[in-house]
Motif scaffolding. Structure first.
Motif, short mmCIF file in Angstrom:
data_model
loop_
_atom_site.label_atom_id
_atom_site.label_comp_id
_atom_site.label_asym_id
_atom_site.label_seq_id
_atom_site.Cartn_x
_atom_site.Cartn_y
_atom_site.Cartn_z
N MET A 269 0.83 -1.20 0.00
CA MET A 269 0.00 0.00 0.00
C MET A 269 0.87 1.25 0.00
N SER A 270 0.79 2.06 -1.05
CA SER A 270 1.47 3.36 -1.17
C SER A 270 2.98 3.26 -0.95
N GLY A 271 3.56 2.09 -1.13
CA GLY A 271 5.00 1.94 -0.95
C GLY A 271 5.44 2.08 0.49
N LEU A 272 4.52 1.98 1.44
CA LEU A 272 4.90 2.10 2.85
C LEU A 272 5.27 0.72 3.37
N SER A 273 6.34 0.68 4.18
CA SER A 273 6.83 -0.62 4.61
C SER A 273 5.96 -1.23 5.70
N LYS A 274 6.21 -2.52 5.96
CA LYS A 274 5.43 -3.24 6.97
C LYS A 274 5.61 -2.59 8.35
N LEU A 275 6.84 -2.18 8.63
CA LEU A 275 7.11 -1.57 9.93
C LEU A 275 6.32 -0.27 10.08
N GLU A 276 6.26 0.51 9.01
CA GLU A 276 5.51 1.76 9.08
C GLU A 276 4.03 1.47 9.27
N GLU A 277 3.53 0.44 8.58
CA GLU A 277 2.11 0.09 8.72
C GLU A 277 1.81 -0.36 10.14
N ARG A 278 2.76 -1.08 10.75
CA ARG A 278 2.55 -1.50 12.14
C ARG A 278 2.56 -0.31 13.09
N LEU A 279 3.42 0.66 12.80
CA LEU A 279 3.44 1.87 13.62
C LEU A 279 2.11 2.61 13.49
N PHE A 280 1.61 2.64 12.27
CA PHE A 280 0.33 3.32 12.01
C PHE A 280 -0.81 2.64 12.78
N THR A 281 -0.81 1.32 12.74
CA THR A 281 -1.83 0.56 13.47
C THR A 281 -1.70 0.82 14.98
N ARG A 282 -0.44 0.77 15.46
CA ARG A 282 -0.20 0.96 16.89
C ARG A 282 -0.66 2.33 17.37
N TYR A 283 -0.53 3.30 16.49
CA TYR A 283 -0.90 4.67 16.84
C TYR A 283 -2.37 4.75 17.28
N PHE A 284 -3.22 3.88 16.70
CA PHE A 284 -4.65 3.94 17.01
C PHE A 284 -5.10 2.77 17.87
N ASP A 285 -4.15 2.00 18.37
CA ASP A 285 -4.52 0.76 19.06
C ASP A 285 -4.50 0.88 20.58
N ASP A 286 -4.76 2.05 21.10
CA ASP A 286 -4.72 2.20 22.56
C ASP A 286 -6.11 2.27 23.19
N GLY A 287 -7.13 2.28 22.36
CA GLY A 287 -8.50 2.32 22.88
C GLY A 287 -9.12 3.70 22.86
N LEU A 288 -8.28 4.72 22.69
CA LEU A 288 -8.82 6.09 22.72
C LEU A 288 -9.73 6.35 21.51
N LEU A 289 -9.33 5.86 20.35
CA LEU A 289 -10.16 6.05 19.15
C LEU A 289 -11.51 5.36 19.34
N ASP A 290 -11.49 4.17 19.94
CA ASP A 290 -12.73 3.43 20.20
C ASP A 290 -13.65 4.27 21.08
N ILE A 291 -13.05 4.86 22.14
CA ILE A 291 -13.85 5.66 23.07
C ILE A 291 -14.49 6.84 22.34
N PHE A 292 -13.70 7.52 21.52
CA PHE A 292 -14.24 8.68 20.80
C PHE A 292 -15.33 8.26 19.82
N ILE A 293 -15.08 7.17 19.09
CA ILE A 293 -16.07 6.73 18.10
C ILE A 293 -17.34 6.23 18.81
N GLY A 294 -17.14 5.48 19.90
CA GLY A 294 -18.29 4.99 20.66
C GLY A 294 -19.12 6.13 21.21
N LEU A 295 -18.42 7.13 21.75
CA LEU A 295 -19.09 8.30 22.31
C LEU A 295 -19.87 9.04 21.22
N ALA A 296 -19.23 9.20 20.06
CA ALA A 296 -19.87 9.93 18.96
C ALA A 296 -21.13 9.20 18.49
#
Lengths: 102, 212
Positions: free
Chosen positions: B1-28
């Motif tokens: 995807m877009s020439g981004l490496s696996k490590l970068e993709e994992r960092l991207f996933t980790r950035y949103f994997d703390d539960g805060l996004l879930d809380i915001f989306i659930g609240l919304a």
């Protein structure tokens, strides 16, 4: 066996595991702070500081310090030299691993 | 995807994997459901916009104090921008399709068919379910697909004569996401504690580093 000898040419600054991991992480981002590197790599603060110091001295990273309130904030960036050194190192390792058929 | 490496993709996933996004989306979603229930649907549409300014301070307060921060490369920012643009176009296509369906002369028969009348109350939750699934695919976070499935299931409850209305389906979905997200967030906080003593130590070691 010149092919095998090529592994002797690796940059020892880059080849050290912790520094290689630091450079690999920094190559994936625009910039990162000290805490991010520490939490991602599980290194102690002293250990990370020592490695960053070596990388900075060799011109592979840029370190910017600023104060947020009373706390020091350290932002680290990979330099062009660091990027090239990492690429070169990965190519040497790739060739070597190919030779070893791993 | 877009020439981004696996490590970068994992960092991207980790950035949103703390539960805060879930809380915001659930609240919304939950708040949109409540607004819908009290007939303030237009205000409900404003909820995500009203919550957005709280995202960065919350992340700085709860996440960055624990795991630090980094900025994405311009390649990732461009990929994000392109994806969001595609999602907006997709949303507009759905909106235009729905409006066309509701105003098109001669479609009264189809509009008033039993099947359509039955499915309509489920549509808001189904659309939310699709959005959650897209989020799951983009962030590579499987639990968002589960949220999407939940939304669709709750949506279909509204198609049965159980007294469940669209507002309820959104509220159920939002509360479920909020609870799961909160548990995830607590686990993240437990696994990544803030150590005040270490902060001091860090300042010292950084001080030594600066001096060296």
């Amino acid at each position: 066996m010149k092919e095998v000898q090529s592994i002797l040419n690796v940059d020892k600054i880059v080849h050290e595991p912790a520094r290689l991991a630091i450079l690999a992480l920094l190559s994936m981002v625009e910039s990162a702070d000290f805490k991010f590197l520490q939490s991602s790599l599980g290194l102690t603060q002293g250990n990370l500081s020592a490695h960053l110091s070596k990388l900075e001295a060799s011109g592979m990273i840029d370190v910017e310090k600023s104060f947020i309130g009373k706390k020091v904030s350290t932002v680290i960036k990979l330099t062009k030299e660091g990027e090239q050194a990492l690429k070169k190192h990965l190519l040497i390792m790739k060739d070597f691993l190919k030779l070893m058929e791993i | 995807m877009s020439g981004l490496s696996k490590l970068e993709e994992r960092l991207f996933t980790r950035y949103f994997d703390d539960g805060l996004l879930d809380i915001f989306i659930g609240l919304a979603i939950g708040l949109i459901g409540i607004m819908w229930m009290i007939d303030l649907i237009a205000l409900g549409a404003m909820v995500p916009v009203l919550l957005m300014p709280f995202w960065k301070p919350a992340r700085q307060q709860f996440v960055e104090t624990r795991v630090g921060n980094f900025t994405f490369k311009s390649k990732r920012k461009a990929a994000n921008k392109s994806t969001f643009t595609k999602w907006i176009i997709f949303g507009l296509v759905i909106l235009i399709t729905e409006i066309t369906f509701y105003v098109k002369p001669g479609a009264e028969g189809l509009r008033n068919s039993d099947l359509i009348l039955k499915i309509v109350p489920a549509l808001p939750a189904i659309l939310i379910g699709i959005l959650l699934t897209l989020i799951s695919l983009y962030l590579k976070l499987g639990r968002f697909s589960f949220y999407g499935t939940l939304a669709v299931i709750f949506g279909f409850l509204a198609t049965y004569d159980l007294g469940v209305e669209p507002g309820h389906t959104l509220l159920f979905t939002g509360v479920a996401i909020l609870l799961i997200g909160y548990i995830h967030f607590l686990i993240f906080m437990r696994d990544n504690q803030v150590h005040d003593a270490n902060d001091e130590q860090q300042s010292q070691s950084e001080e030594e580093y600066r001096e060296s």
